[in-house]
Design a protein around this motif. Structure first.
Motif, PDB file in Angstrom:
ATOM      1  N   LEU A  57       0.731  -1.145   0.126  1.00 45.79           N
ATOM      2  CA  LEU A  57      -0.015  -0.123  -0.022  1.00 45.79           C
ATOM      3  C   LEU A  57       0.713   1.157  -0.073  1.00 45.79           C
ATOM      4  N   GLN A  58       0.555   2.104  -0.847  1.00 43.86           N
ATOM      5  CA  GLN A  58       1.238   3.509  -1.135  1.00 43.86           C
ATOM      6  C   GLN A  58       0.264   4.506  -1.342  1.00 43.86           C
ATOM      7  N   THR A  59       0.685   5.815  -1.153  1.00 46.70           N
ATOM      8  CA  THR A  59      -0.196   6.938  -1.223  1.00 46.70           C
ATOM      9  C   THR A  59       0.313   7.936  -2.234  1.00 46.70           C
ATOM     10  N   ALA A  60      -0.444   8.506  -3.108  1.00 48.35           N
ATOM     11  CA  ALA A  60      -0.251   9.466  -4.120  1.00 48.35           C
ATOM     12  C   ALA A  60      -1.253  10.573  -4.054  1.00 48.35           C
ATOM     13  N   VAL A  61      -0.740  11.773  -4.282  1.00 52.77           N
ATOM     14  CA  VAL A  61      -1.618  13.033  -4.050  1.00 52.77           C
ATOM     15  C   VAL A  61      -1.632  13.720  -5.418  1.00 52.77           C
ATOM     16  N   THR A  70     -11.822  14.330 -10.409  1.00 50.30           N
ATOM     17  CA  THR A  70     -10.238  13.895 -10.358  1.00 50.30           C
ATOM     18  C   THR A  70     -10.735  12.472  -9.387  1.00 50.30           C
ATOM     19  N   GLN A  71     -11.443  12.508  -8.487  1.00 51.50           N
ATOM     20  CA  GLN A  71     -11.799  11.527  -7.504  1.00 51.50           C
ATOM     21  C   GLN A  71     -12.391  10.540  -8.258  1.00 51.50           C
ATOM     22  N   GLY A  72     -13.281  10.660  -9.061  1.00 52.83           N
ATOM     23  CA  GLY A  72     -14.205  10.054  -9.769  1.00 52.83           C
ATOM     24  C   GLY A  72     -13.411   9.266 -10.646  1.00 52.83           C
ATOM     25  N   VAL A  73     -12.278   9.582 -11.161  1.00 54.21           N
ATOM     26  CA  VAL A  73     -11.485   8.930 -12.274  1.00 54.21           C
ATOM     27  C   VAL A  73     -10.415   7.651 -11.554  1.00 54.21           C
ATOM     28  N   PHE A  74     -10.141   8.228 -10.483  1.00 57.77           N
ATOM     29  CA  PHE A  74      -9.213   7.177  -9.655  1.00 57.77           C
ATOM     30  C   PHE A  74      -9.984   6.158  -8.925  1.00 57.77           C
ATOM     31  N   GLU A  75     -11.103   6.355  -8.836  1.00 54.34           N
ATOM     32  CA  GLU A  75     -12.074   5.650  -7.934  1.00 54.34           C
ATOM     33  C   GLU A  75     -12.235   4.405  -8.886  1.00 54.34           C
ATOM     34  N   VAL A  77     -10.180   3.093 -10.944  1.00 59.02           N
ATOM     35  CA  VAL A  77      -8.740   2.360 -11.321  1.00 59.02           C
ATOM     36  C   VAL A  77      -8.628   1.237 -10.621  1.00 59.02           C
ATOM     37  N   VAL A  78      -8.226   0.024 -11.136  1.00 55.19           N
ATOM     38  CA  VAL A  78      -7.974  -1.293 -10.592  1.00 55.19           C
ATOM     39  C   VAL A  78      -6.592  -1.130  -9.752  1.00 55.19           C
ATOM     40  N   GLY A  79      -6.728  -1.493  -8.651  1.00 58.57           N
ATOM     41  CA  GLY A  79      -5.608  -1.492  -7.711  1.00 58.57           C
ATOM     42  C   GLY A  79      -5.687  -0.324  -6.823  1.00 58.57           C
ATOM     43  N   VAL A  80      -6.539   0.453  -7.023  1.00 57.15           N
ATOM     44  CA  VAL A  80      -6.681   1.703  -6.063  1.00 57.15           C
ATOM     45  C   VAL A  80      -7.726   1.327  -5.060  1.00 57.15           C
ATOM     46  N   LYS A  81      -7.412   1.502  -3.990  1.00 54.40           N
ATOM     47  CA  LYS A  81      -7.980   1.103  -2.608  1.00 54.40           C
ATOM     48  C   LYS A  81      -8.913   2.204  -2.004  1.00 54.40           C
ATOM     49  N   SER A  82      -8.594   3.300  -2.104  1.00 51.91           N
ATOM     50  CA  SER A  82      -9.359   4.484  -1.553  1.00 51.91           C
ATOM     51  C   SER A  82      -9.042   5.846  -2.302  1.00 51.91           C
ATOM     52  N   VAL A  83      -9.920   6.622  -2.551  1.00 55.02           N
ATOM     53  CA  VAL A  83      -9.575   8.006  -3.036  1.00 55.02           C
ATOM     54  C   VAL A  83     -10.467   8.922  -2.151  1.00 55.02           C
ATOM     55  N   VAL A  84      -9.529  10.089  -1.727  1.00 53.63           N
ATOM     56  CA  VAL A  84     -10.319  10.875  -0.684  1.00 53.63           C
ATOM     57  C   VAL A  84     -10.144  12.492  -1.425  1.00 53.63           C
ATOM     58  N   ALA A  85     -11.025  13.043  -1.603  1.00 52.08           N
ATOM     59  CA  ALA A  85     -11.123  14.513  -2.017  1.00 52.08           C
ATOM     60  C   ALA A  85     -10.597  15.371  -0.990  1.00 52.08           C
ATOM     61  N   ASP A 106      -3.019  28.790  -0.873  1.00 48.34           N
ATOM     62  CA  ASP A 106      -2.178  28.060  -1.744  1.00 48.34           C
ATOM     63  C   ASP A 106      -2.568  26.709  -1.912  1.00 48.34           C
ATOM     64  N   HIS A 107      -3.793  26.523  -1.506  1.00 51.76           N
ATOM     65  CA  HIS A 107      -4.456  25.214  -1.799  1.00 51.76           C
ATOM     66  C   HIS A 107      -4.943  24.792  -3.229  1.00 51.76           C
ATOM     67  N   ALA A 108      -4.821  23.569  -3.502  1.00 53.33           N
ATOM     68  CA  ALA A 108      -5.353  23.269  -4.837  1.00 53.33           C
ATOM     69  C   ALA A 108      -6.581  21.954  -4.385  1.00 53.33           C
ATOM     70  N   GLU A 109      -7.633  21.972  -5.145  1.00 52.29           N
ATOM     71  CA  GLU A 109      -8.307  20.737  -4.890  1.00 52.29           C
ATOM     72  C   GLU A 109      -7.831  19.567  -5.353  1.00 52.29           C
ATOM     73  N   ALA A 110      -7.551  18.634  -4.444  1.00 51.62           N
ATOM     74  CA  ALA A 110      -6.543  17.439  -4.662  1.00 51.62           C
ATOM     75  C   ALA A 110      -7.447  16.155  -4.292  1.00 51.62           C
ATOM     76  N   VAL A 111      -6.746  15.096  -4.663  1.00 56.57           N
ATOM     77  CA  VAL A 111      -7.161  13.859  -4.140  1.00 56.57           C
ATOM     78  C   VAL A 111      -6.031  13.132  -3.793  1.00 56.57           C
ATOM     79  N   ARG A 112      -6.205  12.365  -2.535  1.00 56.49           N
ATOM     80  CA  ARG A 112      -5.437  11.343  -1.712  1.00 56.49           C
ATOM     81  C   ARG A 112      -5.705   9.980  -2.300  1.00 56.49           C
ATOM     82  N   VAL A 113      -4.709   9.326  -3.279  1.00 56.30           N
ATOM     83  CA  VAL A 113      -4.877   8.089  -3.669  1.00 56.30           C
ATOM     84  C   VAL A 113      -4.315   7.044  -3.008  1.00 56.30           C
ATOM     85  N   VAL A 114      -4.743   5.826  -2.228  1.00 52.62           N
ATOM     86  CA  VAL A 114      -4.169   4.797  -1.602  1.00 52.62           C
ATOM     87  C   VAL A 114      -4.425   3.619  -2.547  1.00 52.62           C
TER      88      VAL A 114
END
Length: 242
Positions: A57-61, A70-75, A77-85, A106-114
């Motif tokens: 398990l690794q994390t990408a943002v 962006t959350q919808g796309v990665f949700e 994807v095979v191998g992705v376990k969770s996506v949080v906006a 300085d924030h961007a709307e982002a997603v955390r992909v595990v």
């Protein structure tokens, strides 16, 4: 949801409808065209350098415009376990939708992909991010959404991720993968802050909203077309995690 936030959501939906009407005469066009406001999305080459699988398990943002899509796309994807906006790039004090949408943080709307690195690599997620999830040549915007909070950005979680991301951008630039300059920033050392609950799984919960139909669902269709080997029909949702 506050009155101010409801207004922002309505404006976002309305902006999509108006732009589509002005640009395309009110008719729907090919889904891929909406991904990049006219650029036909295409499958990009795989990264020449990748992160070693290591622990499963690794994390990408990533940040690529509206985090609903962006959350919808990665949700999907095979191998992705969770996506949080959420929000990345700024401070904890300004990590809210109302403050981020002001464009003064300085924030961007982002997603955390595990993800399970033994099923899909960080490099392949980068490839999906650049090929299907957004248009990396748009500076401080995606489609009708304008502002630094919609910038294209990668927030590496390790030094190795930072190196791979920078090398991949160099690779794409050298290959002239895009006609315009890639504007994606690589911003290391930034904390990710989850967004408010009503933003989680927003796309899946509002499939008939005009903005979602026009601008966000096409991103998923592009993923399905370009990466059939990585596409899963049933998304992994935040709500399913309890």
């Amino acid at each position: 949801m506050t009155h101010h936030n409801r207004g922002l959501l309505f404006q976002r939906s309305l902006a999509g409808i108006v732009l589509a009407t002005l640009t395309f005469g009110g008719g729907l066009v090919a889904a891929d065209q909406y991904i990049s406001s006219g650029r036909q999305a295409a499958l990009l080459p795989a990264p020449e350098r990748d992160v070693l699988a290591g622990s499963a398990l690794q994390t990408a943002v990533f940040a690529g415009g509206c985090f609903w899509g962006t959350q919808g796309v990665f949700e999907h994807v095979v191998g992705v376990k969770s996506v949080v906006a959420g929000y990345a790039g700024g401070s904890a004090e300004t990590a809210s939708y109302e403050q981020t949408e002001s464009g003064r943080t300085d924030h961007a709307e982002a997603v955390r992909v595990v993800f399970n690195a033994q099923e899909i690599s960080y490099g392949e997620l980068l490839r999906i991010f650049f090929s299907a999830a957004h248009d990396p040549t748009q500076l401080d915007r995606q489609g009708p959404d304008v502002g630094r909070q919609y910038r294209s950005a990668i927030f590496p979680q390790t030094n190795e991720q930072a190196t791979v991301a920078l090398k991949y951008i160099e690779q794409l630039r050298a290959a002239k993968a895009f006609q315009a300059l890639i504007t994606t920033s690589v911003e290391a050392g930034k904390t990710f802050y989850p967004a408010e609950p009503y933003h989680q799984d927003y796309l899946n919960n509002h499939l008939d909203q005009p903005y979602i139909v026009i601008y966000e669902l096409p991103r998923i269709e592009t993923l399905k077309r370009l990466f059939p080997q990585h596409y899963r029909e049933d998304p992994v949702l935040v709500s399913s995690k309890g």
